[in-house]
Design a protein around this motif. Sequence first.
Motif, PDB file in Angstrom:
ATOM      1  N   PHE A 115     -75.627  67.808 -72.346  1.00 13.84           N
ATOM      2  CA  PHE A 115     -75.812  67.582 -73.785  1.00 13.84           C
ATOM      3  C   PHE A 115     -76.125  68.908 -74.460  1.00 13.84           C
ATOM      4  O   PHE A 115     -76.800  69.773 -73.887  1.00 13.84           O
ATOM      5  N   VAL A 116     -75.644  69.062 -75.683  1.00 16.68           N
ATOM      6  CA  VAL A 116     -75.770  70.333 -76.386  1.00 16.68           C
ATOM      7  C   VAL A 116     -76.962  70.309 -77.333  1.00 16.68           C
ATOM      8  O   VAL A 116     -77.272  69.283 -77.948  1.00 16.68           O
ATOM      9  N   PRO A 135     -76.498  70.585 -86.241  1.00 15.85           N
ATOM     10  CA  PRO A 135     -75.436  69.574 -86.308  1.00 15.85           C
ATOM     11  C   PRO A 135     -75.379  68.924 -87.687  1.00 15.85           C
ATOM     12  O   PRO A 135     -76.402  68.770 -88.363  1.00 15.85           O
ATOM     13  N   PHE A 136     -74.190  68.561 -88.109  1.00 20.64           N
ATOM     14  CA  PHE A 136     -74.036  67.848 -89.369  1.00 20.64           C
ATOM     15  C   PHE A 136     -74.740  66.495 -89.307  1.00 20.64           C
ATOM     16  O   PHE A 136     -75.362  66.060 -90.262  1.00 20.64           O
ATOM     17  N   ASP A 147     -75.302  62.881 -83.441  1.00 24.13           N
ATOM     18  CA  ASP A 147     -74.208  63.361 -82.587  1.00 24.13           C
ATOM     19  C   ASP A 147     -74.736  63.959 -81.286  1.00 24.13           C
ATOM     20  O   ASP A 147     -74.077  63.883 -80.245  1.00 24.13           O
ATOM     21  N   LEU A 148     -75.935  64.546 -81.349  1.00 22.77           N
ATOM     22  CA  LEU A 148     -76.484  65.196 -80.163  1.00 22.77           C
ATOM     23  C   LEU A 148     -76.825  64.198 -79.067  1.00 22.77           C
ATOM     24  O   LEU A 148     -76.966  64.571 -77.899  1.00 22.77           O
ATOM     25  N   GLU A 149     -76.992  62.930 -79.431  1.00 21.67           N
ATOM     26  CA  GLU A 149     -77.336  61.919 -78.431  1.00 21.67           C
ATOM     27  C   GLU A 149     -76.097  61.304 -77.789  1.00 21.67           C
ATOM     28  O   GLU A 149     -76.180  60.774 -76.681  1.00 21.67           O
ATOM     29  N   ARG A 150     -74.948  61.356 -78.472  1.00 21.66           N
ATOM     30  CA  ARG A 150     -73.769  60.676 -77.932  1.00 21.66           C
ATOM     31  C   ARG A 150     -72.633  61.628 -77.534  1.00 21.66           C
ATOM     32  O   ARG A 150     -71.688  61.203 -76.881  1.00 21.66           O
ATOM     33  N   ILE A 151     -72.746  62.893 -77.911  1.00 23.80           N
ATOM     34  CA  ILE A 151     -71.703  63.853 -77.543  1.00 23.80           C
ATOM     35  C   ILE A 151     -72.190  64.684 -76.365  1.00 23.80           C
ATOM     36  O   ILE A 151     -73.266  65.282 -76.412  1.00 23.80           O
ATOM     37  N   PHE A 152     -71.424  64.696 -75.297  1.00 24.84           N
ATOM     38  CA  PHE A 152     -71.797  65.453 -74.114  1.00 24.84           C
ATOM     39  C   PHE A 152     -70.536  65.939 -73.410  1.00 24.84           C
ATOM     40  O   PHE A 152     -69.421  65.519 -73.713  1.00 24.84           O
TER      41      PHE A 152
END
Length: 488
Positions: free
Chosen positions: A310-311, A319-320, A324-329
């Motif tokens: 995770f980023v 992040p916009f 998104d940080l929780e679901r994009i990896f």
Amino acid sequence: MVTLSVSHSAPGLRGYEVVIKRQINRKTNEWKDVSGTKDLRRRQADIEDEHPSYKDIPDLLFPVAQADINENSTYAVVCRLKSSPPYTITSTGGLFIHPDYPGVTVTVPENAVAPESPFTLELKVQEVPNEEFKGEDVFLGPILRINCFEFIQLLRPVTIQLPVSLRDQQDFKPDPIEYRVRVFFMNCEEEKKEWTELTDLVEPTQFDAKFVRIQVQRFSRYSFSLERRKENSRDYGQGILSYLTRFTRTQPQAASFVAYFRPHIPNILSLICCPAHLREEVIQNLEKREVTFADGNSMEDMIPGEDKAFVFLSGGMRPFDEEDLERIFLKLLKDDIKFKTELRVLLVDDEDLAQVEFRNTSIHTDRMRLLCKFHLTLPSRKMPRAAGQDLRELERQPEIKDGSPSPDELEGLSEEISEKWKKLGRRLHFGEAQITEHDKNNDKLSEKAYKLLMAWKGRDASAATYSVLHKALSDVERRDLAQGFCCQ
């Protein structure tokens, strides 16, 4: 005679060996080991003596396999578990030791094998990374693979000894009074090979802080865990079994991360995770496109198709959408397929750099592990800032790949789509009866999704394109997967 250096992504774990192989017959695809392969891991420590001047050190992408060759041919790097010599077991028994790890032994007593039934076996041992349970007072020992070439019925129990660690310097020195031992094995005789906790031991397990000794009456794969004795401690059994299964199904690999801004769309941050030996190819492609990027190697080996990264952003970028940080990896996929995803971002303040971190979880806990960290130069001042952001730029259509997704990509996608597989099936024009049939015939959500996606690929053939899949994923509110799997 010339020296061949080939970058690779093999793990730096004990028990494995890296070998350069030469193709000796193209028609039959026959290969032969090149003798004297060196596995170089670090620039300074591995080749400093051979190159007294730092400037003379070759521009190598580590880790590197290196060997001397004297003919033109096709060469490849292979990472495999190193096997002991074959041992012949007879009714006289004996002590059998792994030559590279003297602490790994199998003791066969007399008359454990019928006089008329001698057989051979080989020993392989592999180190298990312990980052998975860091901070949990749990430690996993190495895995021992006892390979027989036929089914053997032992008449008496044999004793297996495994060291707590395969490394020369053992940092972890547990007190046998404070830790309990749990033994795990994989029954390779069954069609469905799964790890199981071994509870029907012939004698109690022995543990003396350096070695674990168990008595068993079957040859298989064995490992153990050490868990601190404490009140109200959670049961780690299922977590250990799951981890062992993931680890032994797929070999870990060294990974690299790359971050860059999409050309002409500076609000989109592209992220890539690829095997370390493909990093140079990725970077060369970005340099040709004159793209601003930053990259770094993972501090830990990653299990392809399993481990997630995770980023996290800080400095001049955020992040916009924080969610998104929780679901994009990112994942390191199998068979040298690099995984890519994209994140919509905003620039903040007047900073020129942003820090990009990849960690193993999106949740801030004590067990969160740093995989990689680097700084990325931000685009020019023409990029819209957080104040007065032009959102129309963020909605530009991404560059969708041409052609159709491969079965490996669909398998990776099926792991992520989870409970939305039915909705995805409807967007791909499957009827309710077909969806119900897939639901009944498969147990796991990932398998239901995979079988449905393969049915779509088989049904629509060349019409089963990335573009169609991108639209279907977007329609079920998984634009992150649409971009990660379907876009350039």
